[in-house]
Design a protein around this motif. Structure first.
Motif, PDB file in Angstrom:
ATOM      1  N   LYS A 667       1.086  -1.365   0.111  1.00  0.00           N
ATOM      2  CA  LYS A 667       0.074  -0.044  -0.018  1.00  0.00           C
ATOM      3  C   LYS A 667       0.824   1.193   0.143  1.00  0.00           C
ATOM      4  O   LYS A 667       0.505   2.150  -0.659  1.00  0.00           O
ATOM      5  N   TYR A 668       2.020   1.242   0.624  1.00  0.00           N
ATOM      6  CA  TYR A 668       2.548   2.524   0.982  1.00  0.00           C
ATOM      7  C   TYR A 668       4.201   2.510   0.367  1.00  0.00           C
ATOM      8  O   TYR A 668       4.595   3.771   0.056  1.00  0.00           O
ATOM      9  N   ALA A 676       7.118   8.625   6.980  1.00  0.00           N
ATOM     10  CA  ALA A 676       7.158   9.335   8.050  1.00  0.00           C
ATOM     11  C   ALA A 676       5.879   9.262   8.702  1.00  0.00           C
ATOM     12  O   ALA A 676       5.653   9.139   9.875  1.00  0.00           O
ATOM     13  N   ALA A 677       4.711   9.266   8.007  1.00  0.00           N
ATOM     14  CA  ALA A 677       3.303   9.096   8.609  1.00  0.00           C
ATOM     15  C   ALA A 677       3.238   7.639   9.259  1.00  0.00           C
ATOM     16  O   ALA A 677       2.567   7.760  10.341  1.00  0.00           O
ATOM     17  N   THR A 678       3.608   6.613   8.897  1.00  0.00           N
ATOM     18  CA  THR A 678       3.771   5.243   9.356  1.00  0.00           C
ATOM     19  C   THR A 678       4.319   5.533  10.559  1.00  0.00           C
ATOM     20  O   THR A 678       4.074   4.751  11.725  1.00  0.00           O
ATOM     21  N   ILE A 679       5.534   5.875  10.932  1.00  0.00           N
ATOM     22  CA  ILE A 679       6.483   6.004  12.015  1.00  0.00           C
ATOM     23  C   ILE A 679       5.590   6.784  12.980  1.00  0.00           C
ATOM     24  O   ILE A 679       5.441   6.182  14.121  1.00  0.00           O
ATOM     25  N   LYS A 684       2.350   6.926  18.076  1.00  0.00           N
ATOM     26  CA  LYS A 684       1.215   7.463  18.732  1.00  0.00           C
ATOM     27  C   LYS A 684      -0.197   6.584  18.695  1.00  0.00           C
ATOM     28  O   LYS A 684      -1.180   7.107  19.399  1.00  0.00           O
ATOM     29  N   GLY A 685      -0.159   5.457  17.797  1.00  0.00           N
ATOM     30  CA  GLY A 685      -1.526   4.783  17.742  1.00  0.00           C
ATOM     31  C   GLY A 685      -2.382   5.497  16.555  1.00  0.00           C
ATOM     32  O   GLY A 685      -1.980   6.454  16.160  1.00  0.00           O
ATOM     33  N   SER A 686      -3.112   4.359  16.145  1.00  0.00           N
ATOM     34  CA  SER A 686      -4.216   5.145  14.974  1.00  0.00           C
ATOM     35  C   SER A 686      -5.614   4.223  15.177  1.00  0.00           C
ATOM     36  O   SER A 686      -5.580   3.193  15.717  1.00  0.00           O
ATOM     37  N   THR A 687      -6.633   4.863  14.421  1.00  0.00           N
ATOM     38  CA  THR A 687      -7.834   4.215  14.281  1.00  0.00           C
ATOM     39  C   THR A 687      -8.571   4.504  12.818  1.00  0.00           C
ATOM     40  O   THR A 687      -8.316   5.419  12.301  1.00  0.00           O
ATOM     41  N   GLY A 688      -8.876   3.265  12.312  1.00  0.00           N
ATOM     42  CA  GLY A 688      -9.736   3.564  11.214  1.00  0.00           C
ATOM     43  C   GLY A 688      -8.736   3.415   9.999  1.00  0.00           C
ATOM     44  O   GLY A 688      -9.283   3.528   8.680  1.00  0.00           O
ATOM     45  N   MET A 708      13.578   1.923  11.518  1.00  0.00           N
ATOM     46  CA  MET A 708      14.126   0.673  11.084  1.00  0.00           C
ATOM     47  C   MET A 708      13.133  -0.386  10.941  1.00  0.00           C
ATOM     48  O   MET A 708      13.082  -1.095  10.004  1.00  0.00           O
ATOM     49  N   MET A 709      12.059  -0.278  11.830  1.00  0.00           N
ATOM     50  CA  MET A 709      10.962  -1.368  11.477  1.00  0.00           C
ATOM     51  C   MET A 709      10.169  -1.145  10.428  1.00  0.00           C
ATOM     52  O   MET A 709       9.865  -1.808   9.637  1.00  0.00           O
ATOM     53  N   VAL A 710       9.845   0.243  10.200  1.00  0.00           N
ATOM     54  CA  VAL A 710       9.190   0.669   8.838  1.00  0.00           C
ATOM     55  C   VAL A 710      10.000   0.289   7.921  1.00  0.00           C
ATOM     56  O   VAL A 710       9.332  -0.122   6.803  1.00  0.00           O
ATOM     57  N   GLN A 711      11.358   0.450   7.625  1.00  0.00           N
ATOM     58  CA  GLN A 711      11.988   0.287   6.590  1.00  0.00           C
ATOM     59  C   GLN A 711      11.984  -1.190   6.174  1.00  0.00           C
ATOM     60  O   GLN A 711      12.062  -1.579   5.031  1.00  0.00           O
ATOM     61  N   TRP A 712      11.902  -1.848   7.166  1.00  0.00           N
ATOM     62  CA  TRP A 712      12.037  -3.628   6.906  1.00  0.00           C
ATOM     63  C   TRP A 712      10.486  -3.899   6.381  1.00  0.00           C
ATOM     64  O   TRP A 712      10.432  -4.698   5.436  1.00  0.00           O
ATOM     65  N   ILE A 713       9.526  -3.337   6.888  1.00  0.00           N
ATOM     66  CA  ILE A 713       8.074  -3.501   6.478  1.00  0.00           C
ATOM     67  C   ILE A 713       8.043  -3.400   4.957  1.00  0.00           C
ATOM     68  O   ILE A 713       7.628  -3.924   4.289  1.00  0.00           O
ATOM     69  N   PHE A 714       8.444  -2.011   4.702  1.00  0.00           N
ATOM     70  CA  PHE A 714       8.423  -1.575   3.260  1.00  0.00           C
ATOM     71  C   PHE A 714       9.093  -2.534   2.353  1.00  0.00           C
ATOM     72  O   PHE A 714       8.726  -2.285   1.258  1.00  0.00           O
TER      73      PHE A 714
END
Length: 900
Positions: A667-668, A676-679, A684-688, A708-714
């Protein structure tokens, strides 16, 4: 991740270190600045796990461009902590070829031009090509070849390949002599027999009509070609010369850089291998650091070091002729297409052999791969940007990729060498075999390129431990922090979740101020912004259920502050999770499945016995397999995710509580601003975003960790797999087939249903499994023995045991073992007894070892083992076979407990 004050549980080997021993020099009668405090260096690891990085450059907008020899161009964004791949250029990688050099155009901010020196597959040589960047993507179709030159690919090696723009705006590129060095006894490779051109460096480095063995200089033009700047070694139109040549007589000028204030070029030239001088043929091998203020010939392969001459050697008759004259060097090689009379040879500025150097003892001894880095030019604004201190103004950095070292060369106003000084004891150059000290200086293995950014900080590529691709290769930033430094806050709690009223025992253990200032403490409850306590380690009671963050705010006496957060869940009791089978330290067999069974109890949800189906859906078991060297080949981001609760709600390719990680990547991936938004959503958490199930905040993680987590996910691709993972209370996990796998870690995580308004909690339990083959050197207790480094042993280590020596392997389950195999070597022979619990315990097995012919002659001896119904320590006792023996009895490589 910032490593000046790293969390000891995160990267515990990094800490502030003591002052380096340095030389204070007074120039022009002025008082020298104060020697910098090494505790003020801050070391940030920006990117890890880089396969064979080569060059880097900081763009005007702060992005860091770097390349890997396999053809990848990558960009690191310091603001989002993300690294993206800009392009993958097809390259020929044999004989040290590949993507070798990179440079951004001086007007890059406007034209977005990037230059690459690369080895094409369809051309035997090198290309310098210009491409256009479009955002973070290199437009491969925009490529234009400015210049190409042929090389021989029949024999190895030496391609150099550094590519940089000088302060004059011209493009410089280095080339190696492209000569096989291995059949010249380590001396001058000037074999001019027919068909031996690949063994003759006179064809290239000493050839005025060839671009190899040089540092060349051109002026790129807007149309994608180039012109010749004035002031090169040979004016355009000079017969039998190439006008691009700026410096000639180089063997492998792998790294060069500039003093941007003066335009002076500094380059490192990797030397030949001869370990000693030959009275007939010439000098031993020397590496060089040369200072170039005007174009010149620097001697190779006719001279080395301080213009020490080689003889004109006849490889057919094995006789040496006259030695070359540095004032009038002659190139009579039949492979020479250039001038016969060469420019006068210039001596080396700094030169050092493999052994200790009388002229430059500061450089030590060992391997040699000399490199020249940049000259530091201080600016007042660096005091606010993390730039290096004024103390090093107009100092040159030199380094060695092999030895290794990193040194300052202090220069006076006319750039004469004043002293060679240590870099800083905040870092330690380790080389290939040395181990990092826990809590010690930041370890560097093999610096491969470095530049000063516009902020005055040093950006450095570390190639990693070995010659090939390395997991520990990294991009780092070294900055200097003057003035008052903020305290570093650490916050923890004995228990982080429970029913209301919940008493939290908060701790600030690990909080410190490196300046030694007195600290004040405040604990705040968020999001209410309620002050809970001003004590360092308070007990606080929370009566309202819900999810909260507690923030520790620490302030020093000068007003600088630091913060740390932890999450608390009030109203929900953590679960109890246990493995019914296997048990901790049970055996596994490579290539076979490990069956597991779990039990879970939760105060709010009930038990897994009563609600097996519900509990199974919320239970995840993951496995991690470690090799004998302790390495786990997992990307840094994945390792950090395993240390959090991420895999309780997410799988790689399955949707469970949250979306599949591959779906997030799809998706991203490639979207501007998505990282940056995913980090921020993770922290901070998210809903929806992915349905109605909220993602809870993770304020306990820093932005660097989450990046680093997001870099691996992407980076994930469908079908590429992830960590071994099974959902349920029972099942099987397949063990890798690799014989080198020595330890397995099974981790079971149960995520409960929560108790509104309190959210869910995840509880994990871990057991460690052992391979049936146990390395002798891993024994918990050794009496009368020592670890021995030995090439023929598994993992290159064995354990040398003395007569009457003992080893202890704790808490082993031998209920399913039928025999034991010992891999041993011994000159005298002997006996190994395996006993249960102690030296006088029940005999489990007796292994009789006959003389094997020496400590490096290994045999494997298999004997029956008596099974035990209860877990027991296994004590191994060494004894002489016949008459008593004093001293060494035998070497033990490993002991293996075999299944029936």
């Amino acid at each position: 991740m910032t490593l000046l004050h790293a969390d000891p549980g995160f990267l515990g080997w990094v800490r502030p270190v003591a002052l380096a021993v340095g030389l204070v020099v007074t120039l022009s009668g002025a008082a020298a600045p104060t020697l910098p405090d090494d505790a003020r260096y801050q070391i940030d690891v920006l990117v890890e796990d880089l396969p064979q990085p080569m060059q880097l450059q900081v763009a005007p907008d702060g992005r860091i461009f770097f390349i890997e020899i396999g053809g990848k161009v990558k960009i690191h964004h310091p603001d989002t902590k993300q690294t993206v791949e800009a392009a993958s250029i097809p390259v020929f990688t044999g004989q040290e070829n590949g993507l070798l050099g990179m440079a951004l155009d001086p007007d890059f901010a406007k034209n977005q031009w990037i230059y690459l020196l690369h080895s094409p597959n369809n051309f035997k040589g090198q290309h310098i090509s210009r491409f256009v960047m479009k955002g973070d993507k290199l437009d491969v179709s925009s490529g234009k070849v400015l210049l190409s030159f042929e090389e021989q690919r029949e024999q190895c090696c030496h391609h150099a390949g550094c590519l940089r723009f000088g302060p004059d705006g011209f493009l410089y590129f280095s080339t190696g002599d492209n000569t096989n060095p291995f059949e010249s006894d380590g001396l001058a490779p000037i074999d001019d027999r027919p068909g031996r051109a690949p063994w003759d460096a006179a064809k290239s480095a000493a050839n005025t009509n060839d671009l190899r063995g040089k540092i060349n200089r051109i002026k790129p033009t807007p149309d994608g070609s180039y012109s010749i700047p004035s002031g090169n070694l040979f004016p355009p139109g000079t017969a039998k010369t190439r006008p691009e040549i700026y410096v000639m007589g180089c063997r492998n000028p792998w790294r060069f850089n500039f003093n941007v204030k003066t335009g002076t070029l500094y380059y490192g030239d990797v030397g030949n291998d001869a370990g000693g001088d030959s009275s007939e043929r010439g000098p031993r091998g020397y590496d060089l650091i040369n200072q170039v203020k005007k174009p010149a010939f620097y001697g190779w392969p006719l001279f080395r070091g301080n213009n020490f001459p080689y003889a004109d050697y006849d490889f057919e008759t094995k006789k040496a002729g006259a030695k070359f004259d540095p004032a009038k060097p002659i190139n009579d090689s039949p492979n020479n297409t250039g001038l016969r009379l060469l420019p006068p040879a210039q001596p080396g500025w700094i030169f050092y052999p493999a052994g200790n150097s009388q002229e430059f003892p500061e450089l030590g001894s060992g391997g040699r791969t000399a490199c020249a880095g940049p000259v530091f030019n201080w600016k007042p604004e660096f005091e606010k940007s993390g730039g290096f201190p004024r103390y090093y103004d107009q100092c040159l950095l030199i380094y060695d990729w092999s030895r290794p070292f990193l040194k300052w060369v202090r220069l006076d106003g006319s750039e004469k060498r004043v002293a060679i000084e240590p870099f800083s004891s905040a870092v330690k150059l380790l080389g290939e075999n040395a181990k990092a000290e826990p809590g010690g200086p930041f370890p560097l293995r093999r610096p491969v390129d470095m530049v000063f950014g516009g902020d005055g900080a040093l950006y450095l590529l570390d190639y990693g431990t070995t010659w090939g691709a390395n997991k520990d290769a990294k991009l780092i930033r070294i900055s200097y922090q003057p003035g008052n430094r903020a305290p570093v806050a650490q916050a923890s709690a004995k228990v982080t979740a429970g029913r209301e009223p919940f008493t939290a025992e908060l701790s600030s253990a690990g909080t410190n101020d490196v300046d030694g200032d007195k600290l004040s403490y405040e604990w705040w409850l968020l999001p209410e912004e309620k002050l809970l306590s001003k004590q360092a380690n308070p007990k606080v009671q929370l009566t309202v259920p819900g999810n909260f963050a507690v923030e520790l705010r620490v302030k020093d006496s000068k007003g600088a502050s630091g913060t740390a957060r932890l999450s608390l869940t009030v109203g929900n009791t953590p679960s109890e999770v246990r493995f019914d089978s296997p048990q901790d330290r049970d055996f596994f067999t490579p290539g076979k499945a490990v069956a597991f069974k779990l039990s879970v109890t939760d105060a709010e949800d009930g038990t897994s016995t009563e609600k097996a189906e519900d509990f199974a859906a919320r239970t995840v078991v993951t496995a991690e397999w470690q090799r004998a060297d302790g390495k786990v080949d997992l990307p840094p981001g994945q390792l950090r995710m395993k240390g959090s609760d991420c895999f309780a709600c997410h799988a790689v390719e399955q949707q469970i509580v949250g979306p599949a990680l591959v779906a997030i990547a799809d998706k991203y991936r490639g979207q501007e601003g998505a990282a940056a938004a995913t980090i921020q959503r993770i922290i901070k958490g998210s809903t929806g975003v992915w349905g109605q199930v909220p993602m809870l905040p993770h304020p306990q993680h820093t932005a660097d960790e989450v990046a680093m987590m997001v870099q691996w996910i992407f980076s994930l691709q469908k079908g590429a797999g992830g960590p071994a993972m099974v959902r349920g209370l029972s099942g099987e996990i397949l063990v890798p087939t690799e014989a080198m796998v020595r330890t397995g870690v099974l981790e079971a995580t149960y995520t409960d249903l929560g108790r509104a308004p309190a959210g869910t909690t995840s509880t994990k339990t871990i057991i460690r499994l052992l391979a049936r083959r146990i390395e002798a050197e891993s024994a918990e207790a050794v009496d009368g023995g020592k670890v021995n480094d030995q090439d023929g042993a598994s993992g290159k280590q064995s354990l040398k045991i003395l007569a009457t020596g003992t080893l202890r392997f704790p808490s082993l389950n031998l209920s399913d073992s039928a025999s034991v195999t010992c891999r041993v070597a011994s000159t005298t022979g002997g006996v190994l007894e395996l006993r249960a619990g102690s030296k006088t315990g029940k005999v489990l097995a007796v292994c009789v070892v006959k003389p094997t012919g020496g400590p490096d002659k290994w045999v494997e001896i298999n004997v029956e083992v008596k099974p035990t119904t209860e877990r027991t320590d296994v004590v191994v006792i060494g004894k002489s076979a016949d008459k008593p023996i004093k001293g060494e009895l035998m070497d033990i490589d490993w002991i293996q407990f075999n299944a029936p």
